[in-house]
Design a protein around this motif. Structure first.
Motif, PDB file in Angstrom:
ATOM      1  N   TYR A 197      -5.811   5.499  12.694  1.00 28.59           N
ATOM      2  CA  TYR A 197      -4.626   4.671  12.988  1.00 28.59           C
ATOM      3  C   TYR A 197      -3.946   5.100  14.292  1.00 28.59           C
ATOM      4  N   GLU A 198      -4.676   5.787  15.140  1.00 26.15           N
ATOM      5  CA  GLU A 198      -4.088   6.231  16.402  1.00 26.15           C
ATOM      6  C   GLU A 198      -3.533   5.028  17.177  1.00 26.15           C
ATOM      7  N   GLY A 199      -2.320   5.131  17.648  1.00 22.11           N
ATOM      8  CA  GLY A 199      -1.707   4.031  18.406  1.00 22.11           C
ATOM      9  C   GLY A 199      -1.107   2.940  17.522  1.00 22.11           C
ATOM     10  N   LYS A 200      -1.233   3.104  16.204  1.00 29.22           N
ATOM     11  CA  LYS A 200      -0.659   2.119  15.280  1.00 29.22           C
ATOM     12  C   LYS A 200       0.382   2.811  14.410  1.00 29.22           C
ATOM     13  N   LYS A 201       1.044   2.003  13.620  1.00 27.11           N
ATOM     14  CA  LYS A 201       1.874   2.593  12.567  1.00 27.11           C
ATOM     15  C   LYS A 201       1.320   2.131  11.232  1.00 27.11           C
ATOM     16  N   VAL A 202       1.701   2.819  10.194  1.00 28.13           N
ATOM     17  CA  VAL A 202       1.078   2.564   8.901  1.00 28.13           C
ATOM     18  C   VAL A 202       2.129   2.495   7.789  1.00 28.13           C
ATOM     19  N   LEU A 203       1.868   1.629   6.816  1.00 26.65           N
ATOM     20  CA  LEU A 203       2.703   1.589   5.603  1.00 26.65           C
ATOM     21  C   LEU A 203       1.870   2.108   4.441  1.00 26.65           C
ATOM     22  N   LEU A 204       2.313   3.205   3.851  1.00 25.45           N
ATOM     23  CA  LEU A 204       1.659   3.727   2.651  1.00 25.45           C
ATOM     24  C   LEU A 204       2.312   3.094   1.431  1.00 25.45           C
ATOM     25  N   ILE A 253       4.948  -7.190   3.847  1.00 25.04           N
ATOM     26  CA  ILE A 253       3.772  -6.526   4.439  1.00 25.04           C
ATOM     27  C   ILE A 253       2.995  -7.428   5.394  1.00 25.04           C
ATOM     28  N   SER A 254       3.456  -8.638   5.599  1.00 23.25           N
ATOM     29  CA  SER A 254       2.777  -9.545   6.524  1.00 23.25           C
ATOM     30  C   SER A 254       2.677  -8.889   7.906  1.00 23.25           C
ATOM     31  N   GLU A 255       1.453  -8.856   8.466  1.00 25.96           N
ATOM     32  CA  GLU A 255       1.196  -8.284   9.802  1.00 25.96           C
ATOM     33  C   GLU A 255       1.313  -6.759   9.848  1.00 25.96           C
ATOM     34  N   LEU A 256       1.372  -6.114   8.710  1.00 27.78           N
ATOM     35  CA  LEU A 256       1.419  -4.642   8.732  1.00 27.78           C
ATOM     36  C   LEU A 256       0.056  -4.053   8.377  1.00 27.78           C
ATOM     37  N   ASP A 257      -0.184  -2.838   8.875  1.00 26.48           N
ATOM     38  CA  ASP A 257      -1.369  -2.079   8.470  1.00 26.48           C
ATOM     39  C   ASP A 257      -0.998  -1.269   7.231  1.00 26.48           C
ATOM     40  N   VAL A 258      -1.636  -1.625   6.123  1.00 31.32           N
ATOM     41  CA  VAL A 258      -1.224  -1.091   4.822  1.00 31.32           C
ATOM     42  C   VAL A 258      -2.335  -0.222   4.233  1.00 31.32           C
ATOM     43  N   VAL A 278      -4.546  -5.466  -7.636  1.00 30.33           N
ATOM     44  CA  VAL A 278      -3.455  -5.203  -6.694  1.00 30.33           C
ATOM     45  C   VAL A 278      -3.853  -5.672  -5.299  1.00 30.33           C
ATOM     46  N   MET A 279      -5.098  -5.389  -4.919  1.00 28.72           N
ATOM     47  CA  MET A 279      -5.567  -5.832  -3.593  1.00 28.72           C
ATOM     48  C   MET A 279      -5.552  -7.352  -3.477  1.00 28.72           C
ATOM     49  N   ASP A 280      -6.029  -8.031  -4.506  1.00 34.33           N
ATOM     50  CA  ASP A 280      -6.034  -9.502  -4.467  1.00 34.33           C
ATOM     51  C   ASP A 280      -4.622 -10.036  -4.267  1.00 34.33           C
ATOM     52  N   LEU A 281      -3.688  -9.429  -4.976  1.00 37.01           N
ATOM     53  CA  LEU A 281      -2.302  -9.869  -4.861  1.00 37.01           C
ATOM     54  C   LEU A 281      -1.749  -9.608  -3.457  1.00 37.01           C
ATOM     55  N   LEU A 282      -1.964  -8.396  -2.951  1.00 42.38           N
ATOM     56  CA  LEU A 282      -1.378  -8.052  -1.652  1.00 42.38           C
ATOM     57  C   LEU A 282      -2.031  -8.827  -0.507  1.00 42.38           C
ATOM     58  N   LYS A 283      -3.296  -9.161  -0.661  1.00 42.88           N
ATOM     59  CA  LYS A 283      -3.972  -9.931   0.403  1.00 42.88           C
ATOM     60  C   LYS A 283      -3.326 -11.307   0.595  1.00 42.88           C
ATOM     61  N   THR A 284      -2.777 -11.866  -0.478  1.00 41.88           N
ATOM     62  CA  THR A 284      -2.140 -13.180  -0.347  1.00 41.88           C
ATOM     63  C   THR A 284      -0.900 -13.099   0.547  1.00 41.88           C
ATOM     64  N   ARG A 285      -0.423 -11.877   0.797  1.00 43.57           N
ATOM     65  CA  ARG A 285       0.758 -11.706   1.654  1.00 43.57           C
ATOM     66  C   ARG A 285       0.379 -11.441   3.100  1.00 43.57           C
ATOM     67  N   LYS A 286      -0.879 -11.556   3.394  1.00 45.65           N
ATOM     68  CA  LYS A 286      -1.402 -11.498   4.765  1.00 45.65           C
ATOM     69  C   LYS A 286      -1.040 -10.234   5.559  1.00 45.65           C
ATOM     70  N   PRO A 287      -1.345  -9.060   5.024  1.00 48.39           N
ATOM     71  CA  PRO A 287      -1.186  -7.859   5.858  1.00 48.39           C
ATOM     72  C   PRO A 287      -2.200  -7.896   6.999  1.00 48.39           C
ATOM     73  N   LYS A 288      -1.920  -7.179   8.086  1.00 46.05           N
ATOM     74  CA  LYS A 288      -2.885  -7.134   9.198  1.00 46.05           C
ATOM     75  C   LYS A 288      -4.162  -6.448   8.726  1.00 46.05           C
ATOM     76  N   SER A 289      -3.987  -5.378   7.952  1.00 48.02           N
ATOM     77  CA  SER A 289      -5.146  -4.710   7.348  1.00 48.02           C
ATOM     78  C   SER A 289      -4.709  -4.092   6.027  1.00 48.02           C
ATOM     79  N   LEU A 290      -5.681  -3.906   5.153  1.00 48.01           N
ATOM     80  CA  LEU A 290      -5.390  -3.345   3.834  1.00 48.01           C
ATOM     81  C   LEU A 290      -6.524  -2.391   3.469  1.00 48.01           C
ATOM     82  N   LYS A 291      -6.195  -1.123   3.378  1.00 49.47           N
ATOM     83  CA  LYS A 291      -7.199  -0.122   3.005  1.00 49.47           C
ATOM     84  C   LYS A 291      -6.768   0.599   1.736  1.00 49.47           C
ATOM     85  N   VAL A 292      -7.718   1.332   1.179  1.00 49.13           N
ATOM     86  CA  VAL A 292      -7.469   2.034  -0.083  1.00 49.13           C
ATOM     87  C   VAL A 292      -7.713   3.527   0.091  1.00 49.13           C
ATOM     88  N   CYS A 293      -6.768   4.310  -0.378  1.00 42.65           N
ATOM     89  CA  CYS A 293      -6.913   5.766  -0.431  1.00 42.65           C
ATOM     90  C   CYS A 293      -6.737   6.187  -1.872  1.00 42.65           C
TER      91      CYS A 293
END
Ligand code: IMP
Ligand code: MG
Length: 185
Positions: free
Chosen positions: A33-40, A93-98, A114-129
């Motif tokens: 995520y270098e150069g970006k910001k992230v929402l955990l 979370i729209s347009e955020l890196d999540v 949870v991913m299916d639900l959050l994807k409907t809100r159009k985040p820029k990216s959605l990853k799992v940790c």
């Protein structure tokens, strides 16, 4: 309340090993995520310890939010098919890196929904940790971007993971001896 020593079969992952691995995950996230910001996004309540320890090692600009879902029937040891959101995010979370942060992925049903639900809100990216991955139990295929430890199919507790809501506070991951654990004691 039973003392955990009464039903601790073994310490699967001790505190220094957990902390060292979480530091590595944070370094990996920092690079990606270098150069970006992230929402955990912390999935309450099991992911609380890993979220807190992970974020303290991140150097990229980091925001946090929490959501809660219920997937277990009362006293059950496996998730049911359906999850229900009991606490929603405060953040749009729209347009955020999540990055979704979980304690454990077992069947994959919880995180999948949870991913299916959050994807409907159009985040820029959605990853799992996830701290733990019981990959052999997977029913729903979901991509895990950051994985702490691959574990066998054993019921574990501590470091966020509960047995009937207790023992989440322990700083290590232990295996439960289900023959010795007495519910309600
Ligand atoms: P899944 O929907 O089957 O992937 O289940 C994930 C959820 O089940 C996790 O968030 C945990 O709350 C719970 N879970 C799965 N395995 C364990 C375990 O070994 N100990 C405690 N909780 C577990
Ligand atoms: Mg959980």
């Amino acid at each position: 309340m039973q003392d955990y020593h009464d039903f601790l079969a073994e310490v699967l992952i001790d505190e220094p090993t957990l902390q060292a691995r979480i530091t590595e995950l944070a370094q990996q996230i920092d690079r990606d995520y270098e150069g970006k910001k992230v929402l955990l996004v912390c999935i309450l309540r099991g992911a609380l310890p890993i979220l807190v320890d992970l974020m303290r090692h991140l150097t990229v600009p980091t925001a946090i939010d929490c959501m809660a879902i219920s997937s277990y029937g009362v006293g059950a040891r496996e998730s049911t098919g359906q999850v229900r959101m009991t606490l929603d995010l405060q953040t749009n979370i729209s347009e955020l890196d999540v990055i979704l942060v979980e304690d454990i992925v077992d069947s994959g049903r919880t995180i999948g929904q949870v991913m299916d639900l959050l994807k409907t809100r159009k985040p820029k990216s959605l990853k799992v940790c996830t701290l733990l991955d019981k990959a052999s139990r997977r029913e729903v295929q979901i991509p895990i971007d950051y994985r702490g430890f691959l574990i066998e199919n054993k019921f574990v507790f501590g470091y966020g993971l509960d047995i009937d809501e207790y023992y989440r506070n322990l700083p290590f991951i232990g295996v439960v001896d289900l023959n010795k654990y007495k519910p309600g004691l």
